[in-house]
Design an enzyme around this catalytic site. Structure first.
Site, short mmCIF file in Angstrom:
data_model
loop_
_atom_site.label_atom_id
_atom_site.label_comp_id
_atom_site.label_asym_id
_atom_site.label_seq_id
_atom_site.Cartn_x
_atom_site.Cartn_y
_atom_site.Cartn_z
N HIS A 50 13.11 -20.45 -20.69
CA HIS A 50 14.55 -20.27 -20.58
C HIS A 50 14.93 -20.16 -19.10
O HIS A 50 14.05 -20.03 -18.24
CB HIS A 50 15.01 -19.02 -21.35
CG HIS A 50 14.42 -17.73 -20.84
ND1 HIS A 50 13.48 -17.01 -21.55
CD2 HIS A 50 14.63 -17.04 -19.70
CE1 HIS A 50 13.14 -15.94 -20.87
NE2 HIS A 50 13.82 -15.93 -19.74
P1 TYD Z 1 12.07 -13.15 -25.11
O1 TYD Z 1 13.28 -13.39 -24.28
O2 TYD Z 1 11.73 -14.14 -26.16
O3 TYD Z 1 10.80 -12.92 -24.17
P2 TYD Z 1 10.14 -13.95 -23.13
O4 TYD Z 1 11.26 -14.78 -22.59
O5 TYD Z 1 9.51 -13.09 -22.11
O6 TYD Z 1 9.14 -14.78 -23.84
O7 TYD Z 1 12.23 -11.68 -25.75
C1 TYD Z 1 11.54 -11.29 -26.91
C2 TYD Z 1 12.43 -10.33 -27.69
O8 TYD Z 1 12.61 -9.12 -26.96
C3 TYD Z 1 13.80 -10.90 -27.98
O9 TYD Z 1 14.15 -10.50 -29.29
C4 TYD Z 1 14.70 -10.20 -26.99
C5 TYD Z 1 13.99 -8.87 -26.76
N1 TYD Z 1 14.18 -8.29 -25.42
C6 TYD Z 1 14.91 -7.13 -25.27
O10 TYD Z 1 15.43 -6.55 -26.25
N2 TYD Z 1 15.03 -6.59 -24.03
C7 TYD Z 1 14.48 -7.17 -22.94
O11 TYD Z 1 14.63 -6.64 -21.81
C8 TYD Z 1 13.75 -8.40 -23.11
C9 TYD Z 1 13.12 -9.09 -21.91
C10 TYD Z 1 13.62 -8.92 -24.36
#
Ligand code: TYD
Length: 131
Positions: A50
């Site tokens: 992303h």
């Molecule tokens: P995601 O954005 O998919 O993680 P990455 O991009 O690192 O692979 O996040 C995974 C889940 O965690 C998603 O449901 C959003 C949640 N999340 C939070 O609630 N707070 C946060 O600070 C982050 C980074 C993710």
């Protein structure tokens, strides 16, 4: 120009070991609002995939290593994070992907904003249009 913006964190080491202190607007070039970490990442997993509209992040591996790929829509650069005293600043419209996590990897992410899903661009075509 490279997208890889290295930050070196001073280690306050003494005979007992090492200590790194990260403070807002000092070593970390923004006000810290959130810290999170990825660990116990399973084999062959990629994370991220992303871009962010506004968020700035500092990323470092406090244990183990992983690869971070940064893509500005025109070119892609990869960097290996493998040190608790060297990290990268990721800011601006950059598509990021993390991969090659070692089993022991703890990827620490220091962020300039609270979690806000509306700051994410999760679709690569939308990202390309935003450039
Ligand atoms: P995601 O954005 O998919 O993680 P990455 O991009 O690192 O692979 O996040 C995974 C889940 O965690 C998603 O449901 C959003 C949640 N999340 C939070 O609630 N707070 C946060 O600070 C982050 C980074 C993710």
């Amino acid at each position: 120009m490279t997208m890889i913006k290295w930050l070196k964190f001073p280690s306050l080491g003494d005979s007992r070991g090492s200590l790194v202190a990260l403070e807002s607007s000092e070593i970390v070039p923004f006000n810290i609002k959130r810290v999170y970490y990825l660990f116990d990442t399973k084999d062959n997993v990629t994370r991220g995939n992303h871009a962010h509209k506004k968020l700035k992040q500092v990323m470092l591996c406090i244990k183990g290593s992983c690869t971070v790929s940064l893509d500005n829509g025109f070119s892609r650069e990869c960097v290996n994070l493998n040190s608790p005293i060297n990290g990268i600043l990721v800011e601006g419209l950059i598509w990021r992907e993390m991969s090659n996590f070692t089993k022991d990897c703890i990827l620490l992410v220091i962020a300039s904003e609270n979690y806000d899903e509306s700051d994410y661009i999760r679709d690569y075509n939308e990202f390309k249009k935003s450039i």
